[in-house]
Design an enzyme around this catalytic site. Structure first.
Site, PDB file in Angstrom:
ATOM      1  N   TYR A 130      13.144  32.363  18.925  1.00  0.00           N
ATOM      2  CA  TYR A 130      14.210  32.294  17.907  1.00  0.00           C
ATOM      3  C   TYR A 130      15.028  33.562  18.105  1.00  0.00           C
ATOM      4  O   TYR A 130      15.064  34.427  17.272  1.00  0.00           O
ATOM      5  CB  TYR A 130      13.526  32.245  16.532  1.00  0.00           C
ATOM      6  CG  TYR A 130      14.384  32.014  15.323  1.00  0.00           C
ATOM      7  CD1 TYR A 130      15.155  30.865  15.194  1.00  0.00           C
ATOM      8  CD2 TYR A 130      14.385  32.931  14.269  1.00  0.00           C
ATOM      9  CE1 TYR A 130      15.918  30.648  14.053  1.00  0.00           C
ATOM     10  CE2 TYR A 130      15.137  32.723  13.126  1.00  0.00           C
ATOM     11  CZ  TYR A 130      15.898  31.572  13.024  1.00  0.00           C
ATOM     12  OH  TYR A 130      16.640  31.356  11.878  1.00  0.00           O
ATOM     13  N   HIS A 135      22.634  32.801  15.847  1.00  0.00           N
ATOM     14  CA  HIS A 135      21.964  31.620  15.283  1.00  0.00           C
ATOM     15  C   HIS A 135      21.104  32.009  14.078  1.00  0.00           C
ATOM     16  O   HIS A 135      21.203  31.395  13.009  1.00  0.00           O
ATOM     17  CB  HIS A 135      21.100  30.957  16.356  1.00  0.00           C
ATOM     18  CG  HIS A 135      20.229  29.853  15.830  1.00  0.00           C
ATOM     19  ND1 HIS A 135      20.743  28.660  15.361  1.00  0.00           N
ATOM     20  CD2 HIS A 135      18.884  29.772  15.672  1.00  0.00           C
ATOM     21  CE1 HIS A 135      19.748  27.883  14.963  1.00  0.00           C
ATOM     22  NE2 HIS A 135      18.613  28.535  15.135  1.00  0.00           N
ATOM     23  N   GLU A 201      19.348  21.387  19.434  1.00  0.00           N
ATOM     24  CA  GLU A 201      19.355  22.841  19.597  1.00  0.00           C
ATOM     25  C   GLU A 201      19.629  23.142  21.058  1.00  0.00           C
ATOM     26  O   GLU A 201      18.866  22.743  21.945  1.00  0.00           O
ATOM     27  CB  GLU A 201      18.030  23.452  19.120  1.00  0.00           C
ATOM     28  CG  GLU A 201      17.895  23.355  17.601  1.00  0.00           C
ATOM     29  CD  GLU A 201      16.758  24.176  17.014  1.00  0.00           C
ATOM     30  OE1 GLU A 201      15.800  24.499  17.745  1.00  0.00           O
ATOM     31  OE2 GLU A 201      16.832  24.486  15.801  1.00  0.00           O
ATOM     32  N   LYS A 255       9.852  19.082  14.958  1.00  0.00           N
ATOM     33  CA  LYS A 255      10.201  19.512  16.310  1.00  0.00           C
ATOM     34  C   LYS A 255       9.419  18.800  17.408  1.00  0.00           C
ATOM     35  O   LYS A 255       9.841  18.811  18.561  1.00  0.00           O
ATOM     36  CB  LYS A 255       9.909  21.013  16.454  1.00  0.00           C
ATOM     37  CG  LYS A 255      10.635  21.898  15.470  1.00  0.00           C
ATOM     38  CD  LYS A 255      12.012  22.249  15.979  1.00  0.00           C
ATOM     39  CE  LYS A 255      12.650  23.323  15.124  1.00  0.00           C
ATOM     40  NZ  LYS A 255      13.975  23.673  15.622  1.00  0.00           N
TER      41      LYS A 255
HETATM   42 CA    CA Z   1      14.257  25.681  18.788  1.00  0.00          CA
END
Ligand code: CA
Length: 418
Positions: A130, A135, A201, A255
Site C-alpha cells: 500500500y 493513493h 487497482e 480482494k
Molecule cells: Ca491492492
C-alpha cells in the site's frame, strides 16, 4: 556487451513494447505446444526450447519445456542474464545462426497473435503493499479524516498484507461479479448479494528470483539480486464488501476472488536504464529501510475501460515513479523479521496513483467514491465497473528512442452467477 545503441536485423516498430532492449520471459502454448518458455521481440514470440536445439545457450533445454518459469529462474541471474544477453546478440548480429539458418528461424519465431500466453510463474505466496502516498492520502481523506489522511505508521513502514495466490489469473481471463456480505450505511444488519462497487487497482508486481532461508533478511542494497522482474497487476476489489469486513485485520474476501497479471516478466535488468528519483522520504526512515541511488522507475501506466461491443476509454494515466516506498524497501521490510521468500513469490505495489486526478489508479478515487462519475465516449457513465466491462492496463518505459514495455493486462467482469 554494450547494448545501448544496438538494433535488430528484424524490422521492429518503434512503438513496440518488445524492442531488442526488452527481451522479457514468458510461457506460451500453441499448435502442438503445451507449454514452453519464450521471449518476445516485435510481434513475435521466440521459442527458447526450439532455439536451444542449436545449443546457443549451452544449458539443458528441458528447462524451456516447463509449465512455469520457476525452474528457469532458479538457474540464477548469472545464467538468466546470460540467456537474455545472448538473445540480444543473436537478434542484432546479422551473421548469427538465427538470421542465417532459415529452418531454425521458422521453428523459433511465431506470431504473438497465433499463440496463447500462460501464467508465467507458479506463485507460491502473494503479498500486496500500500505504497503510493497519493493513493493512501486519497483513501484516508475519503474514509477517515482529510487532516490525518495517513495513519501514523504510514511514512515509517511500507504497509502490506498477505494476499491469495490461487486466484491470480493471466491476462485475457474473465470472472463473475463476486458475492459477499455488505452493510449499507442506513441498514442495521448486513445483507448478502453481489458486490455493487466492483473496483480496479492499477498496480505492478515483482517476482522473487532468488530464495532465502527462514531467519535471513534481504537488505535494500542486495534486494535486486532477489527480484527477477516485474509484471502489470490489476487487484480487483469489491469496495462494499471491503468496508464491512476490513476492520481489524485488513482485506479478505474483497480482494481474493480475482487478480489479473500481464504474461511477460520484464527483467529488472531491462528496467535499469529507466531508474529515476522517488519522493523524498520525510521523516527519515529507520536504517534498515534506507537506501542509496535511484530506486524508483519511470514506467508510464495507462488504464482503459472497454464496454461490451464498445471502444476503449482511457480512464487513467499514472506512473510507477510515484511510489513512495520502493521495491527494495518493500522486500527489506518483508524479510527484516526473518520471513523467507521463494522463487515465484509475487509482491504487488499497491494502487499506483499520481498527484493529479487524471492519475488516480482506482475508480474509487477517479469518481471520488461515485460522486463524480466518468462519462465514456458512448455517453454512458461509470461510478465503478459494470458487468461485461473489460479493463486493460498497459505500461511502458521510454527514454530517447529506447522503449521497453509490458504489453497488456486484460480482464473482463461478467455478471454475477444466479
Ligand atoms: Ca491492492
Amino acid at each position: 556487451m554494450n547494448t545501448k545503441n544496438i538494433t535488430s536485423w528484424l524490422n521492429i516498430d518503434a512503438n513496440s513494447d518488445f524492442s531488442i532492449h526488452n527481451i522479457p520471459f514468458g510461457i506460451y502454448s500453441g499448435k502442438q505446444v503445451k507449454h514452453r518458455v519464450c521471449s518476445a521481440i516485435g510481434d513475435y514470440i521466440i521459442d527458447l526450447f526450439e532455439l536451444e536445439s542449436a545449443d546457443v545457450f549451452d544449458i539443458n533445454r528441458s528447462v524451456f519445456e516447463q509449465e512455469f518459469l520457476n525452474d528457469f529462474i532458479a538457474l540464477g541471474k548469472p545464467i538468466t542474464n546470460k540467456v537474455r544477453l545472448k538473445l540480444i546478440e543473436l537478434l542484432s548480429d546479422t551473421t548469427s545462426i538465427l538470421k542465417t539458418n532459415t529452418a531454425l528461424f521458422n521453428r523459433v519465431f511465431k506470431k504473438q497473435s497465433e499463440v496463447n500466453m500462460l501464467l508465467p510463474v507458479k506463485i507460491g505466496d502473494y503479498t500486496d503493499f500500500y505504497s503510493s502516498i497519493d493513493h493512501a492520502t486519497n483513501i484516508g481523506t475519503m474514509i477517515r479524516d482529510p487532516k490525518n489522511a495517513l495513519m501514523p505508521n504510514w511514512k515509517h513502514l511500507p504497509v502490506g498484507y498477505h494476499g491469495r495466490a490461487s486466484s491470480i489469473c493471466v491476462s485475457g481471463h474473465s470472472f463473475h461479479r463476486p458475492k459477499g456480505q455488505q452493510k449499507p450505511a442506513d441498514a442495521e444488519l448486513p445483507v448478502f448479494g453481489a458486490t455493487k462497487l466492483l473496483d480496479i487497482e492499477l498496480e505492478t508486481a515483482f517476482i522473487i528470483g532468488k530464495a532465502t532461508q527462514m531467519g535471513d533478511s534481504i537488505t535494500t542494497a542486495n534486494a535486486n539480486e532477489h527480484i527477477f522482474g516485474m509484471v502489470l497487476f490489476n487487484d480487483w476489489s469489491a469496495r462494499d464488501i471491503q468496508t464491512w469486513e476490513y476492520i481489524p485485520l485488513g482485506p479478505f474476501l474483497a480482494k481474493n476472488f480475482a487478480s489479473t497479471v500481464s504474461p511477460w516478466i520484464v527483467t529488472l535488468e531491462a528496467l535499469e536504464p529507466f531508474r529515476t528519483e522517488g519522493y523524498v522520504q520525510d521523516p527519515k526512515v529507520l536504517p534498515y529501510l534506507q537506501y542509496s541511488g535511484q530506486k524508483n522507475i519511470d514506467i508510464k501506466l495507462d488504464v482503459f475501460l472497454k464496454p461490451q461491443n464498445g471502444s476503449e476509454n482511457k480512464i487513467c494515466s499514472s506512473n510507477y515513479k510515484y511510489m513512495y516506498w520502493t521495491m527494495e524497501q518493500q522486500l527489506a521490510h518483508h524479510t527484516v523479521n526473518g520471513c523467507n521468500v521463494n522463487i515465484g513469490d509475487m509482491m504487488a505495489s499497491g494502487t499506483i496513483s499520481g498527484p493529479s486526478p487524471s492519475e488516480y489508479g482506482s475508480m474509487m478515487e477517479l469518481t471520488w467514491r461515485g460522486t463524480k462519475p466518468i462519462t465514456l465516449n458512448d455517453g454512458t457513465e461509470r461510478k465503478f465497473v459494470n458487468d461485461n466491462d473489460t479493463i486493460i492496463i498497459r505500461g511502458y518505459c521510454q527514454k530517447n528512442n529506447v522503449r521497453v514495455g509490458f504489453g497488456e493486462c486484460v480482464g473482463t467482469l461478467l455478471p454475477a452467477t444466479i
